[in-house]
Write an enzyme that holds these catalytic residues in place. Structure first.
Site, short mmCIF file in Angstrom:
data_model
loop_
_atom_site.label_atom_id
_atom_site.label_comp_id
_atom_site.label_asym_id
_atom_site.label_seq_id
_atom_site.Cartn_x
_atom_site.Cartn_y
_atom_site.Cartn_z
N SER A 33 7.97 35.89 85.32
CA SER A 33 7.71 35.59 83.70
C SER A 33 6.49 34.81 83.39
O SER A 33 5.23 34.94 83.97
CB SER A 33 8.96 35.13 83.13
OG SER A 33 8.74 34.99 81.74
N HIS B 156 10.99 39.03 77.01
CA HIS B 156 10.85 40.40 77.79
C HIS B 156 11.75 41.40 77.25
O HIS B 156 12.34 42.20 77.96
CB HIS B 156 11.36 39.97 79.28
CG HIS B 156 10.37 38.99 79.77
ND1 HIS B 156 9.01 39.29 80.11
CD2 HIS B 156 10.66 37.70 80.40
CE1 HIS B 156 8.49 38.01 80.47
NE2 HIS B 156 9.37 37.12 80.72
#
Length: 317
Positions: free
Chosen positions: A91, A204
């Site tokens: 991430s 996300h």
């Protein structure tokens, strides 16, 4: 020949006091931190060492803090002759990975991460305000196959499978109400646990589309170079070699799941194919989440992974 792959941690790893002992022991590390303060306009020493967890966990704070910690530890490792031949980040961790691979300059990675954190925090606050003040977020679902997690998530409004961490751990993103319903459904479906994470938003997944649009505009003039070492992408789950593709992925990153298990697999394939080198993995910065995931993978017996986040862990190398 010894070779190293660096795995950079993501948002949620932050903790008050992070890497203070490293900066105290290494004047050059404190100098790097001071340079980050100048570029970002944020007092990094105060942020890392004097900020309580609720404030530190905001996207505009945690993203900058974790990036700083990762880069500083990486620089200390490099001073010891330990340099990566391959990198990937979880991430947010993709951004220190982009710096390590030469895709972004030092100044650009700090500016980009600062913009990203501010944008994401703003959008998360907007989503919360639209849901009676209930903040969106993420939950780790433990003990269910990813296919089952995806099936249940798809049946609940505003809940999405976001981080494909392992065969028995998937993180879902969603609104406050959506996650509350989903956590019950996952447990009823056989999950051992559903753990709400210390992050500021539903990362996300499509709920972050507004953030993706704003981030795309914010980085339009930033140069993304072709990587100088092997680099893997959360978006594709595979190696990326083109700077323009990496720039597009940086935007897609905000609304697409993290394909971490795929990245682990292709990295392991690369290391297995390199019969002339002895590979090991390092998680530089703060926490040990990625080390833990690797140790539970099928590749752990052949390739070791260690978290480096303190003077003690540095001295053990």
């Amino acid at each position: 020949m010894n070779k190293y792959a660096f795995l950079f941690p993501g948002q949620g790893a932050q903790v008050p006091g992070m890497i203070k002992d490293i900066c105290d022991a290494n004047p050059e590390s404190r100098a790097v931190l001071d340079e980050i303060s100048k570029i970002s306009g944020v007092d990094m020493a105060h942020l890392l060492w004097e900020t309580e967890m609720p404030e530190l966990s905001r996207s505009d704070n945690s993203q900058l803090a974790i990036t700083a910690a990762s880069i500083i530890v990486m620089k200390v490792l490099e001073s010891k002759g330990i340099k990566p031949s391959a990198v990937m980040g979880f991430s947010l961790g993709e951004f220190p990975a982009l710096y390590a691979a030469g895709v972004l300059s030092f100044e650009d990675v700090i500016k980009v991460v600062r913009k990203r954190g501010l944008i994401m925090q703003s959008v998360c606050e907007k989503i919360a305000s639209e849901n009676a003040g209930h903040a969106p977020g993420m939950s780790a679902i433990i003990g269910l196959p990813v296919e089952k997690v995806v099936e249940i998530a798809n049946s609940i409004d505003d809940v999405y499978a976001a981080n494909l961490n392992s065969s028995v751990q998937t993180v879902v993103s969603g609104t406050f109400d959506g996650l509350a319903k989903a956590e019950v459904a996952f447990k009823e479906g056989g999950a051992k646990r559903a753990i709400r994470l210390s992050v500021a938003g539903p990362f996300h997944c499509p709920l972050m589309q507004e953030a993706a649009d704003k981030f795309e505009e914010a980085i339009k003039d930033v140069k993304f170079n072709n990587p100088k070492i092997t680099l893997y992408s959360n978006v594709t789950g595979s190696e990326v070699v083109d700077g323009e593709e990496i720039k597009k992925n940086a935007v897609l990153h905000l609304t697409n799941p993290v394909k971490w298990t795929s990245e682990e697999s292709v990295l392991a394939e690369k290391m297995n194919a390199d019969t002339e080198s002895a590979w090991s993995l390092i998680e530089p910065g703060v926490g040990a989440v990625l080390t833990g995931l690797w140790k539970k993978s099928e590749f752990a017996e052949k390739f070791s992974c260690v978290a480096v986040n303190s003077v003690e862990s540095l001295s053990s190398l």
